[in-house]
Design a protein around this motif. Sequence first.
Motif: not given
Length: 622
Positions: A415-416, A420-421, A423, A425, A432, A434, A436, A441, A443, A458
């Motif tokens: 998912e990341c 980046n899901g 989230c 970064k 990051t 993020c 998993d 996932r 944040c 986020y």
Amino acid sequence: MASGRRWLAVLCQIYAAVAAVAGMFVVEKSGIRVLRPDHIRGRHEGAIANFGVPNYGGTLKGVVVYPEKGRTGCLPFDGTRFKSRSGRPVVLLLDRGECYFALKAWNGQNAGAAAILITDNVDEPLLTMDTPAESKSDAYVEKIMIPSALINREFGLALKKALEKGSEEVVVSLDWRESMPHPDNRVEYEFWTNSNDECGRRCDEQMNFIRNFKGHAQILERGGFTQFTPHYITWFCPEVFLQSKQCKSQCINHGRYCTPDPEHDFSKGYDGKDVVIENLRQLCVHRVANESNRPWVWWDYVMDFHYRCSMKENKYSQDCAEDVIESLGMPLNKVKECMGDPEADVENPVLKKEQELQAGRGDRGDVTILPTLVINNIQYRGLLERTAVLKAICAGFKESTEPPVCLSGDIETNECLERNGGCWKDSRLNITACKDTFRGRICECPTVKGVQYQGDGYVSCKAWGPGRCAVGNGGCWSETREGQMFSACSDYDLSGCRCPFGFHGDGYKCEDIDECKSGLACQCDGCSCKNTWGGFDCKCKGNLLYIKGEDTCVATNASRFGWLLALLVLSCVFGAGIAGYIFYKYRLRSYMDSEIMAIMSQYMPLDNHNNEAEPLRPDSTI
């Protein structure tokens, strides 16, 4: 071929009638909680779809988006990438109707949605959204990796009204934590399958799953973390058809246990009874393996049988199956004893129990399609894929009791890897928020090299605490020129970023101060000022020396007599030191010698004492 299909339809109708009386269909649900706006806060339910990857054991917080065009999601969104103002994941709201549920999810996934909510267009109980017919799927169903759910019409209207106002984002939390029960420290799961490999996409799907999941299944079983049981669906032949050719070719034990013809054509290939017998054999392989404390051997047998005894290669036979059993070190006689006589007009206890288990019991619905996975007595919904299923099984454990395989990279959901899901970064440092996990996932601001980042995960994360300057300079400004580096980060000042002396700015961007122009340096008479990066240079006229701390110039030349006098004084001091050292060493040595002689005279005779002691005679007494 047509007659075979009609007969299959008759059997299916009979089974459906029996199931309607004895069992039930259960719609598996997940929780949906509205977090904002306040006037529609509350908890609702959504029916988990039979496609995509539900986030079993986890949650997903996102912003609801209702597209301005194409609100049914039946057509691609023409390159549109749905985004939220806050940067949170997008939960796309779509209307029911006009096309397959799975197609809506596929188009939404391609447009950047993290999850799909489909609102019903009529007031009715929730139903399970299933995959379309094989000929209509166009292979996209297996590529849907986001979760989907059907919500009722009333809830959908409330979301739409809140979105129409547009004053604030509509934030929801999708919660699958209670969708998978975890009553104890062991997960019990069942797989309803078939030994037939000529049933098209469904057969290929279940064999691919067995091949890819075999390693995980055996690790879990060997460690005692799970209890796995295979199951096989059979039908029965109505009494009025017992003597028919169709019933005799598809059933064993005089019509009690039947399976449709593999090719749906009674004139060629294998018969349904061949499939029933092999299904029974695979059940007995598991029973015998379980009795010998090797239940994981079932996975080896099924895979070896698939490779060595393929129906497509005309090797689907008793002899081939028995060769596989013996190659795995299984007692063939016990397997045969378990199977019994397929031609006898008696109940087969193994298959009879299978038919009883097909009907729903407790919280579990009827098993009506193949393949079906049941975990902790709950029918699994979603894509039958290694990572997705492992994630669901791991969600069946109580937190902190998960086996190591659940916490390893094998359960990476990726998912990341996409956006980046949603989230935070830092692309410059490749850091990051993020993460998993098998529960989905999250944040969460990370810890890097012992330095904790703080923020919402986020939108922002900032390094905090001692050592923060070692990781990306704590997010503060820094620059190096000509081998000289300046930084706005200080491990002693945790309040933020401050430009160092000689620079001005907000700490995230700093610029050099020209001390010469600002009048902050070289104010002494006769001084010349030159600005440098991060500082300045001052020079005095002639042979004068600039003293920075006093901002003044002092003379640097002295008379020759002064230098000679200073040299003479230093020579005297040096000579006195050497003389003192020699005198001290001589006196100390003399003192030590005299002390040693005094001690020795008390305990040892010296050379000038010659009187000897008179020896005792033998008859003397004391």
